[in-house]
Motif scaffolding. Structure first.
Motif, PDB file in Angstrom:
ATOM      1  N   GLU A   3       0.832  -1.208   0.000  1.00 21.65           N
ATOM      2  CA  GLU A   3       0.000   0.000   0.000  1.00 21.65           C
ATOM      3  C   GLU A   3       0.861   1.250   0.000  1.00 21.65           C
ATOM      4  O   GLU A   3       0.551   2.229  -0.680  1.00 21.65           O
ATOM      5  CB  GLU A   3      -0.935   0.002   1.206  1.00 21.65           C
ATOM      6  CG  GLU A   3      -2.113  -0.920   1.069  1.00 21.65           C
ATOM      7  CD  GLU A   3      -3.044  -0.826   2.264  1.00 21.65           C
ATOM      8  OE1 GLU A   3      -3.120   0.253   2.892  1.00 21.65           O
ATOM      9  OE2 GLU A   3      -3.690  -1.839   2.556  1.00 21.65           O
ATOM     10  N   TRP A   4       1.934   1.225   0.797  1.00 20.65           N
ATOM     11  CA  TRP A   4       2.844   2.366   0.841  1.00 20.65           C
ATOM     12  C   TRP A   4       3.390   2.646  -0.559  1.00 20.65           C
ATOM     13  O   TRP A   4       3.398   3.790  -1.015  1.00 20.65           O
ATOM     14  CB  TRP A   4       3.995   2.073   1.823  1.00 20.65           C
ATOM     15  CG  TRP A   4       5.017   3.168   1.847  1.00 20.65           C
ATOM     16  CD1 TRP A   4       5.013   4.267   2.651  1.00 20.65           C
ATOM     17  CD2 TRP A   4       6.165   3.288   0.999  1.00 20.65           C
ATOM     18  NE1 TRP A   4       6.106   5.060   2.358  1.00 20.65           N
ATOM     19  CE2 TRP A   4       6.815   4.477   1.348  1.00 20.65           C
ATOM     20  CE3 TRP A   4       6.694   2.500  -0.009  1.00 20.65           C
ATOM     21  CZ2 TRP A   4       7.988   4.900   0.720  1.00 20.65           C
ATOM     22  CZ3 TRP A   4       7.858   2.924  -0.648  1.00 20.65           C
ATOM     23  CH2 TRP A   4       8.488   4.116  -0.276  1.00 20.65           C
ATOM     24  N   HIS A   5       3.825   1.592  -1.266  1.00 15.79           N
ATOM     25  CA  HIS A   5       4.375   1.794  -2.604  1.00 15.79           C
ATOM     26  C   HIS A   5       3.299   2.283  -3.572  1.00 15.79           C
ATOM     27  O   HIS A   5       3.573   3.122  -4.432  1.00 15.79           O
ATOM     28  CB  HIS A   5       5.049   0.527  -3.140  1.00 15.79           C
ATOM     29  CG  HIS A   5       5.741   0.781  -4.439  1.00 15.79           C
ATOM     30  ND1 HIS A   5       5.148   0.543  -5.659  1.00 15.79           N
ATOM     31  CD2 HIS A   5       6.970   1.303  -4.704  1.00 15.79           C
ATOM     32  CE1 HIS A   5       5.979   0.895  -6.619  1.00 15.79           C
ATOM     33  NE2 HIS A   5       7.090   1.356  -6.072  1.00 15.79           N
ATOM     34  N   ALA A   6       2.081   1.778  -3.445  1.00 16.91           N
ATOM     35  CA  ALA A   6       0.990   2.246  -4.305  1.00 16.91           C
ATOM     36  C   ALA A   6       0.755   3.741  -4.093  1.00 16.91           C
ATOM     37  O   ALA A   6       0.548   4.489  -5.062  1.00 16.91           O
ATOM     38  CB  ALA A   6      -0.285   1.451  -4.034  1.00 16.91           C
ATOM     39  N   ASP A   7       0.821   4.195  -2.846  1.00 13.92           N
ATOM     40  CA  ASP A   7       0.657   5.633  -2.563  1.00 13.92           C
ATOM     41  C   ASP A   7       1.820   6.434  -3.151  1.00 13.92           C
ATOM     42  O   ASP A   7       1.620   7.520  -3.722  1.00 13.92           O
ATOM     43  CB  ASP A   7       0.565   5.870  -1.058  1.00 13.92           C
ATOM     44  CG  ASP A   7      -0.715   5.325  -0.442  1.00 13.92           C
ATOM     45  OD1 ASP A   7      -1.685   5.043  -1.190  1.00 13.92           O
ATOM     46  OD2 ASP A   7      -0.738   5.167   0.794  1.00 13.92           O
ATOM     47  N   TYR A   8       3.032   5.912  -3.024  1.00 10.59           N
ATOM     48  CA  TYR A   8       4.203   6.579  -3.593  1.00 10.59           C
ATOM     49  C   TYR A   8       4.081   6.669  -5.111  1.00 10.59           C
ATOM     50  O   TYR A   8       4.284   7.742  -5.704  1.00 10.59           O
ATOM     51  CB  TYR A   8       5.484   5.834  -3.195  1.00 10.59           C
ATOM     52  CG  TYR A   8       6.710   6.307  -3.928  1.00 10.59           C
ATOM     53  CD1 TYR A   8       7.230   7.575  -3.712  1.00 10.59           C
ATOM     54  CD2 TYR A   8       7.340   5.488  -4.861  1.00 10.59           C
ATOM     55  CE1 TYR A   8       8.347   8.020  -4.395  1.00 10.59           C
ATOM     56  CE2 TYR A   8       8.466   5.917  -5.542  1.00 10.59           C
ATOM     57  CZ  TYR A   8       8.964   7.186  -5.310  1.00 10.59           C
ATOM     58  OH  TYR A   8      10.067   7.630  -5.995  1.00 10.59           O
TER      59      TYR A   8
END
Length: 129
Positions: A3-8
């Protein structure tokens, strides 16, 4: 981490440099590239100016503890000068591979294929898009 990478990636695809900066450690280290978040943001600003439609698409992501390995496809249309090359109006499409170490939800270290060799070759007409 996914999820963190998707937000980034969403911040990157919106070309939101302030949001991107929030994902970076101020002293982020990049293999073979200048360190620090200012250098990272400067490089992206140059890319976004030259390729206003630049986008990334995640192909694969592997997460292990504080590490991410990501395979991306990226591309855009060369609309302004980039690394001394006048606009060609060519659409380029490149594979990117990135390794991140994430600490406190910020990228602390990066290594990968962000050196734009494949991109520059396509602008010179050396590789198919």
């Amino acid at each position: 981490m996914r999820e963190w990478h998707a937000d980034y990636l969403d911040a990157c695809n919106r070309h939101d440099l302030d949001a991107i900066r929030s994902f970076l450690s101020p002293s982020v280290r990049r293999a073979h590239l200048p360190s620090g978040s200012d250098a990272w943001i400067d490089d992206l600003a140059e890319l976004f100016t030259a390729f206003p439609d630049w986008r990334w698409r995640r192909v694969q992501l592997i997460a292990e503890e504080d590490r991410l390995a990501v395979h991306l496809r990226a591309g855009g249309t060369h609309a302004a000068a980039f690394r001394g090359i006048a606009p060609t109006r060519r659409h380029v499409n490149v594979a990117e591979f990135a390794m991140y170490r994430v600490m406190d939800r910020r990228i602390a270290e990066y290594s990968g294929t962000g050196d734009h060799i494949e991109l520059l070759a396509q602008l010179h007409g050396g590789l198919p898009t």
